[in-house]
Design a protein around this motif. Structure first.
Motif, PDB file in Angstrom:
ATOM      1  N   PRO A  31       0.881  -1.069   0.025  1.00 22.81           N
ATOM      2  CA  PRO A  31       0.119   0.079  -0.117  1.00 22.81           C
ATOM      3  C   PRO A  31       0.732   1.252   0.155  1.00 22.81           C
ATOM      4  O   PRO A  31       0.598   2.300  -0.728  1.00 22.81           O
ATOM      5  CB  PRO A  31      -0.746  -0.139   1.404  1.00 22.81           C
ATOM      6  N   ALA A  39      -4.219   5.662  -4.969  1.00 25.00           N
ATOM      7  CA  ALA A  39      -4.697   5.332  -3.589  1.00 25.00           C
ATOM      8  C   ALA A  39      -5.889   6.176  -3.096  1.00 25.00           C
ATOM      9  O   ALA A  39      -6.847   5.522  -2.588  1.00 25.00           O
ATOM     10  CB  ALA A  39      -3.719   6.298  -2.471  1.00 25.00           C
ATOM     11  N   SER A  43      -8.861   3.731  -1.978  1.00 25.63           N
ATOM     12  CA  SER A  43      -9.430   4.006  -0.835  1.00 25.63           C
ATOM     13  C   SER A  43     -11.040   4.219  -0.932  1.00 25.63           C
ATOM     14  O   SER A  43     -11.728   3.527   0.020  1.00 25.63           O
ATOM     15  CB  SER A  43      -8.903   5.287  -0.370  1.00 25.63           C
ATOM     16  N   LEU A  70      -2.655   2.851   2.958  1.00 29.71           N
ATOM     17  CA  LEU A  70      -2.707   3.424   1.771  1.00 29.71           C
ATOM     18  C   LEU A  70      -2.506   4.827   1.771  1.00 29.71           C
ATOM     19  O   LEU A  70      -2.099   5.757   1.057  1.00 29.71           O
ATOM     20  CB  LEU A  70      -4.136   2.990   1.178  1.00 29.71           C
TER      21      LEU A  70
END
Length: 290
Positions: A31, A39, A43, A70
């Motif tokens: 991550p 990301a 997410s 992340l």
């Protein structure tokens, strides 16, 4: 295919449980190596799945931990704003991570706001709270900050052993340092907290106790006026008779500019220009004297 679904796979060994596959989520082997834009998209997918999982389960923990990793870049970004502080950057990042976790636990996709926008205030707020709770009221060298901690531990230990407060010499011998260093550390410890001048002067429960602020002196405005008057006297004496007369009428008799103009036989506008010239000359002279 979305960017999130293109994240590389391969960490899961054959025959082992793969949470990402079972949860129908993209696998994220590392991550921390995911680019910020990716990301953000990943997410969003993980937040959507997190909302459907029961808190405390292994699946919930996996999704939550992945979200933390992340978005650690947000913590490093926020911590960078405080790189000039004396605290170790590792400590700041650790505290900021607590803010990130709080943001993750409280974030909802239904807010229709980007997680970055939502999380940064939590992270920065946690870091500032850390500084507020741990920073010294007065800046002292790190050596003395650390000495304060050692002195506190030594004082507690010796107080229990001796059944009284230790002396400076006893503290110095216990810590293996000079007595002068102990004194320096004790003096520096006074800078850890700052008391309010609005607090009562004594510890009594009487609410009528006078606060320190009521006993502190303040600049005397009348004294400053008196000093200015004395400084202005020689400057006024240098003016010609008409200028001094204008000053007397305006600031002594408190006549209006129109009334002064009638006395002098000039217009109000001309009086205004004269007053501006006179006061400017006096102000420049007063500043030069000061």
């Amino acid at each position: 295919m979305s960017t999130a679904s293109q994240v590389a796979t391969g960490l899961t060994q054959p025959g082992t449980r793969c949470p990402s596959t079972e949860l129908n989520l993209p696998e994220v082997p590392d991550p921390g190596a995911v680019a910020p834009r990716d990301a953000r998209e990943i997410s969003r997918i993980f937040f959507s799945r997190l909302a459907t999982l029961e808190e405390g389960t292994s699946d919930h923990q996996y999704v939550r931990n992945t979200l933390i990793e992340l978005n650690l870049a947000l913590v490093k970004y926020a911590a960078g704003r405080f790189r000039n502080r004396s605290e170790q950057m590792e400590d700041i990042i650790q505290v900021g991570t607590i803010g990130l976790i709080k943001a993750i636990d409280r974030f909802e996709l239904s807010r229709e706001v980007e997680f970055v926008t939502f999380a940064v205030p939590y992270i920065v707020g946690e870091i500032k709270r850390f500084f507020r709770d741990t920073s010294w009221a007065v800046h002292v060298p790190r050596r003395l900050q650390e000495l304060r901690i050692d002195l506190a531990k030594a004082t507690d230990e010796l107080s229990q052993r001796l059944d009284r407060s230790p002396t400076m010499r006893e503290l110095a011998e216990h810590l293996g340092i000079d007595e002068q260093e102990v004194i320096e550390g004790v003096v520096a410890s006074n800078g850890y907290t700052a008391g309010s001048i609005d607090l009562p002067m004594d510890d009594s429960s009487d609410h009528s106790s006078t606060p320190l602020s009521d006993r502190l002196g303040a600049p005397d405005a009348d004294l400053e006026i008196a000093e200015n008057v004395q400084a202005l006297k020689p400057l006024i004496e240098e003016l010609d008779e008409r200028d001094r007369r204008i000053l007397r009428m305006r600031f002594g008799a408190e006549l209006t500019q129109s009334e002064i103009g009638a006395e002098l036989g000039v217009s109000q506008m001309h009086v205004s220009r004269l007053l501006t010239r006179i006061t400017t000359r006096l102000r420049e002279g007063l500043l030069a004297v000061g």
